[in-house]
Design a protein around this motif. Structure first.
Motif, PDB file in Angstrom:
ATOM      1  N   GLY A   1      -4.739  81.719  60.337  1.00  0.00           N
ATOM      2  CA  GLY A   1      -3.466  82.269  59.851  1.00  0.00           C
ATOM      3  C   GLY A   1      -3.169  83.546  60.608  1.00  0.00           C
ATOM      4  O   GLY A   1      -3.134  83.540  61.838  1.00  0.00           O
ATOM      5  N   SER A   2      -2.983  84.675  59.896  1.00  0.00           N
ATOM      6  CA  SER A   2      -2.757  85.961  60.550  1.00  0.00           C
ATOM      7  C   SER A   2      -3.305  87.065  59.672  1.00  0.00           C
ATOM      8  O   SER A   2      -3.280  86.984  58.438  1.00  0.00           O
ATOM      9  CB  SER A   2      -1.264  86.191  60.817  1.00  0.00           C
TER      10      SER A   2
ATOM     11  N   GLU B   1      -0.019  90.540  51.507  1.00  0.00           N
ATOM     12  CA  GLU B   1       1.074  89.580  51.457  1.00  0.00           C
ATOM     13  C   GLU B   1       1.821  89.457  52.776  1.00  0.00           C
ATOM     14  O   GLU B   1       2.577  88.509  52.990  1.00  0.00           O
ATOM     15  CB  GLU B   1       2.051  89.948  50.329  1.00  0.00           C
ATOM     16  N   THR B   2       1.627  90.406  53.694  1.00  0.00           N
ATOM     17  CA  THR B   2       2.317  90.334  54.984  1.00  0.00           C
ATOM     18  C   THR B   2       1.574  89.438  55.987  1.00  0.00           C
ATOM     19  O   THR B   2       2.085  89.204  57.080  1.00  0.00           O
ATOM     20  CB  THR B   2       2.483  91.736  55.592  1.00  0.00           C
ATOM     21  N   GLY B   3       0.405  88.968  55.637  1.00  0.00           N
ATOM     22  CA  GLY B   3      -0.350  88.078  56.514  1.00  0.00           C
ATOM     23  C   GLY B   3      -0.461  86.683  55.920  1.00  0.00           C
ATOM     24  O   GLY B   3       0.156  86.360  54.896  1.00  0.00           O
ATOM     25  N   ARG B   4      -1.246  85.867  56.579  1.00  0.00           N
ATOM     26  CA  ARG B   4      -1.523  84.517  56.071  1.00  0.00           C
ATOM     27  C   ARG B   4      -3.048  84.348  56.025  1.00  0.00           C
ATOM     28  O   ARG B   4      -3.675  83.947  56.990  1.00  0.00           O
ATOM     29  CB  ARG B   4      -0.879  83.457  56.967  1.00  0.00           C
TER      30      ARG B   4
ATOM     31  N   GLY C   1      -7.593  86.739  58.659  1.00  0.00           N
ATOM     32  CA  GLY C   1      -6.601  85.827  59.228  1.00  0.00           C
ATOM     33  C   GLY C   1      -7.206  84.524  59.688  1.00  0.00           C
ATOM     34  O   GLY C   1      -6.473  83.653  60.178  1.00  0.00           O
TER      35      GLY C   1
ATOM     36  N   ALA D   1      -1.041  76.276  52.690  1.00  0.00           N
ATOM     37  CA  ALA D   1      -1.229  77.714  52.852  1.00  0.00           C
ATOM     38  C   ALA D   1      -0.582  78.260  54.121  1.00  0.00           C
ATOM     39  O   ALA D   1      -0.717  79.450  54.415  1.00  0.00           O
ATOM     40  CB  ALA D   1      -2.726  78.028  52.858  1.00  0.00           C
ATOM     41  N   GLY D   2       0.103  77.387  54.877  1.00  0.00           N
ATOM     42  CA  GLY D   2       0.729  77.834  56.116  1.00  0.00           C
ATOM     43  C   GLY D   2      -0.268  78.183  57.204  1.00  0.00           C
ATOM     44  O   GLY D   2      -0.031  79.084  58.011  1.00  0.00           O
ATOM     45  N   LEU D   3      -1.370  77.466  57.238  1.00  0.00           N
ATOM     46  CA  LEU D   3      -2.431  77.735  58.203  1.00  0.00           C
ATOM     47  C   LEU D   3      -2.528  76.614  59.232  1.00  0.00           C
ATOM     48  O   LEU D   3      -2.191  75.463  58.947  1.00  0.00           O
ATOM     49  CB  LEU D   3      -3.781  77.847  57.488  1.00  0.00           C
TER      50      LEU D   3
END
Length: 380
Positions: free
Chosen positions: A188-189, A197-200, A246, A280-282
């Motif tokens: 993710g990031s 919350e600004t990362g993944r 991340g 999870a957007g990963l």
């Protein structure tokens, strides 16, 4: 024909010399060279087979089947603590599974074959590389030179601590499970730990995968459909308090009674990874390592080994077969009638892969004898 007392003394010394200089999977160059030098008068010798494998052929020159007897070359990346005079001289490496002993048994068999060739067909003694990581058998089979060695029968043994000396485990049907290692990478990031919350972050997906993968392979009785997923390693983020992670890595060993059971488990595991990563957007990546085929004993080959054990006065029963542990012998069952037996190393002997394990030299003679009997039945 039997080994002489001189043979036993010399083979024991050779086994202990191999034990002093262990080489792990894929690095068995000196082990293979020592075995090639010790092989007495083969009719053909193939080296560098599938890596550092060695195959010695003893040919009758007459029509008949090809019978392959297999041992292994590699040691383990484990520190030996036996303190024996012949203990490993390579720090962090040890022959703690008995492959040095198995290979010595084949060298003893080679002595008998050099003194008297088979009456028909040919015997192929295969010293296989890289058994411990599951890559060696596949590499041997993929080597173009193996086509000329393709066996009709394939036989093997493994010593088994916990089984009394003078006993063995043997049964037709499943003997060892299929297994593989699945390395899952989630990407993710990163973010500041104050504003995750600004990362993944892969945190939640990783937690769900731990439980989800285990649920796919719950284990249980070794019956048709058996599947087991064992989480072996997890890593996430950096060892820092100020960074929300991340990326994450999860290692899981997947195991099935049959190749089909394992394939089903792998398909479901990969689908679960994709589902959780997408939610999870990963990004997700799955890599397969240490892949072992299931080992299944052919009834006819099992009967050959059973009669060989009987001839040696070694009692046998199914014991705890099939076993959850995997064995890289199963691939040789493709195109050949194959079987493997488990020869007792002693009721109180340290377990395989134990830092205090050492191969019992008392098994050298019986091991040679039972393979010699099997070859005599098949080749005369």
């Amino acid at each position: 024909m039997r080994l002489t007392n001189t043979d036993i003394v010399e083979l024991t010394a050779f086994r202990q010399a191999l034990h002093r200089q262990p080489e792990v999977s894929g690095q068995e160059r000196e082990t293979a060279a020592a075995i090639a030098r010790a092989l007495p008068a083969p009719d053909a010798l193939v080296t560098g087979l599938g890596g550092h494998g060695v195959a010695a052929v003893y040919d009758s020159g007459r029509p008949g089947p090809t019978v392959m007897i297999r041992s292994e070359l590699d040691a383990l990346p484990i520190l030996e603590l036996t303190g024996l005079p012949h203990a490993s001289q390579s720090p962090g490496k040890g022959h703690l599974c008995g492959h040095d002993g198995h290979s010595t048994i084949l060298l003893g068999l080679a002595r008998l074959l050099a003194r008297r060739r088979p009456a028909s067909g040919r015997a192929v003694l295969l010293f296989q590389p890289a058994e411990e990581d599951g890559s060696g058998a596949a590499a041997v089979l993929a080597d173009p030179r193996f086509a000329d060695l393709q066996p009709d029968w394939a036989l093997s043994l493994h010593n088994m601590p916990g089984v009394p000396l003078g006993r063995a485990w043997l049964a037709p049907g499943p003997a060892n499970c299929a297994s593989l290692g699945l390395k899952v990478t989630l990407t993710g990031s990163t973010a500041h730990a104050a504003t995750p919350e600004t990362g993944r972050a892969p945190t939640a997906a990783l937690a769900r995968l731990i439980d989800g993968l285990r649920a796919l392979g719950p284990g249980g009785a070794l019956a048709p459909g058996f599947r087991l997923a064992t989480i072996t390693h997890i890593r996430m983020g950096e060892p820092a308090f100020g960074i929300a992670p991340g990326a994450a890595e999860l290692w899981v060993t997947l195991r099935g009674l049959t190749d089909e059971d394992l394939a089903t488990l792998l398909t479901r595991a990969e689908a679960l990874v994709e589902t959780e990563a997408a939610a999870a957007g990963l990004a997700a990546r799955c890599e397969i390592h240490d892949a072992f085929a299931a080992c299944r004993n052919d009834p006819d080959a099992t009967a050959i080994l059973a009669r060989a054990l009987d001839a040696q006065g070694i009692g046998h029963d199914p014991g705890d077969l099939p076993m959850r542990a995997s064995e890289d012998f199963g691939r040789f069952g493709t195109g050949a009638k194959s079987a493997m037996l488990f020869l007792g190393a002693g009721s109180d002997h340290p377990a395989l892969h134990d830092q205090y394990y050492d191969f019992p030299d008392a098994l050298i003679g019986p091991g040679v004898g039972l393979f010699a009997h099997a070859l005599g039945e098949l080749l005369g």
